[in-house]
Design a protein around this motif. Structure first.
Motif: not given
Length: 370
Positions: A153-157, A173-177
């Motif tokens: 999981l990767l978060l970039d706001q 497979h990385t899910k991006l937020l």
């Protein structure tokens, strides 16, 4: 074990989840990384049966006390061995990436985690690969997109962040937020949103993050104190800021200046402001959630792109440090005239960040580790 906290589900999972956060704060790198991790940790704790541990280097100006006061377990890592160069992100660990990882693994004392959350500009897939054996999942919080990540999981706001930014840096497979709709804000920013929009006071807010290493607070105060328009000037600083005493002495000499040192009600204080002067970064989303326009002073080259985007969206006006003397008052006057004409600015702010990002991120975290 899926929990949708949007719907007020009070169900508690029977299995205790173990989550570790690897994040640092110091006078040099500021406190923003720790603060957003604390926001996420608090939301996860509210939604799930979880044990959360923070692993933080014992640097000067750290936020360790905030972590402890928030009720989380803190494991102190050794103080930095090397000098931190703000322009060289790989130096931000204060040691080598291998030494940092070895120390982290030693301090975990053989524990296994459901999730490790990493919010650190100096950590990349090399570190991730070494800790894979003790965790089921890895989450990264980033905004630089300057290194590879091996995470789930990767978060970039960052506002208007696109998948292209990370396409060459992550696994399939990385899910991006991505985007400011996922901004990690504490619940009180949403609580004070309505009150902030309808405010009538002529109050100025000055807030340059927790530590203000460039002493911008005093530079700005010296210029805005002469303005008659603002009846009150609220200043927010962390008690670890190196210039807090000088700002305190300034406030003593000027009746309309009120200094708030490490306040627990930041959202409430911000909600009373008509206009803000501050930094780029996390506070941008806090201001937007409160419908608060700002004059932003860009302190680093990597802030210019987002500052330009927010200016085009008509929620900020930005200048450089070198332009404080020549342009600051002009930009304040711009906002005074703009706010007299229309309330659209408040709507523009909330369209960028509605204050519900923490709920969205927490739901995604629980999905990943269920």
């Amino acid at each position: 074990m899926s929990i949708n906290i949007n719907k007020g589900n009070t169900e508690t999972p029977t299995r205790l989840l173990n989550i570790a956060f690897r994040v640092d704060a110091s006078l040099h790198i500021g406190s923003g990384h720790v603060m957003r991790c604390l926001t996420l940790a608090a939301a996860i704790r509210k939604a799930a049966n979880v044990n959360i541990t923070f692993f933080c280097r014992d640097a000067t100006g750290n936020s360790n006390e905030n972590i402890i006061q928030s009720g989380f377990e803190l494991v102190r890592m050794a103080p930095p061995k090397n000098t931190i160069d703000l322009k060289n992100y790989s130096s931000w660990l204060g040691t080598s990436i291998d030494d940092d990882c070895e120390e982290f693994l030693k301090l975990t004392a053989g524990k296994n985690y459901d999730l490790i959350v990493i919010d650190h500009y100096a950590i990349d897939n090399h570190w991730h690969n070494k800790v894979k054996s003790i965790t089921k999942k890895i989450m990264v919080i980033d905004d630089l997109a300057n290194r590879k990540h091996n995470c789930d999981l990767l978060l970039d706001q960052t506002y208007q962040c696109s998948t292209v930014k990370y396409s060459h840096l992550i696994n399939n497979h990385t899910k991006l937020l991505l985007g400011s709709s996922f901004a990690l804000l504490r619940p009180e920013f949403l609580d004070f949103q309505k009150a902030s929009i309808v405010k009538k006071e002529r109050t100025l807010l000055i807030m340059f993050g927790g530590t203000d290493p460039d002493n911008l607070t005093l530079q700005v105060l010296a210029r805005v104190i002469k303005l008659k328009y603002f009846e009150r000037i609220n200043v927010i600083l962390n008690k670890t800021a190196k210039n807090v005493k000088s700002v305190f002495n300034f406030a003593l000499c000027h009746k309309k200046v009120f200094l708030h040192i490490s306040p627990s009600n930041i959202a409430e204080i911000m909600s009373t402001a008509t206009l803000a002067i501050g930094a780029a970064g996390t506070t941008s989303w806090e201001r937007c959630a409160l419908g608060l326009p700002a004059v932003v002073i860009v302190q680093a080259d990597n802030q210019r792109e987002i500052a330009n985007a927010l200016q085009l969206a008509e929620v900020i006006r930005f200048i450089s440090i070198a332009e404080i003397e020549g342009k600051l008052i002009k930009e304040i006057e711009f906002w005074q005239n703009r706010l007299k004409l229309s309330n659209d600015v408040h709507k523009n702010c909330i369209n960028i960040c509605d204050g519900k990002g923490t709920v969205r991120v927490t739901n995604e975290v629980l999905k990943v580790i269920e």
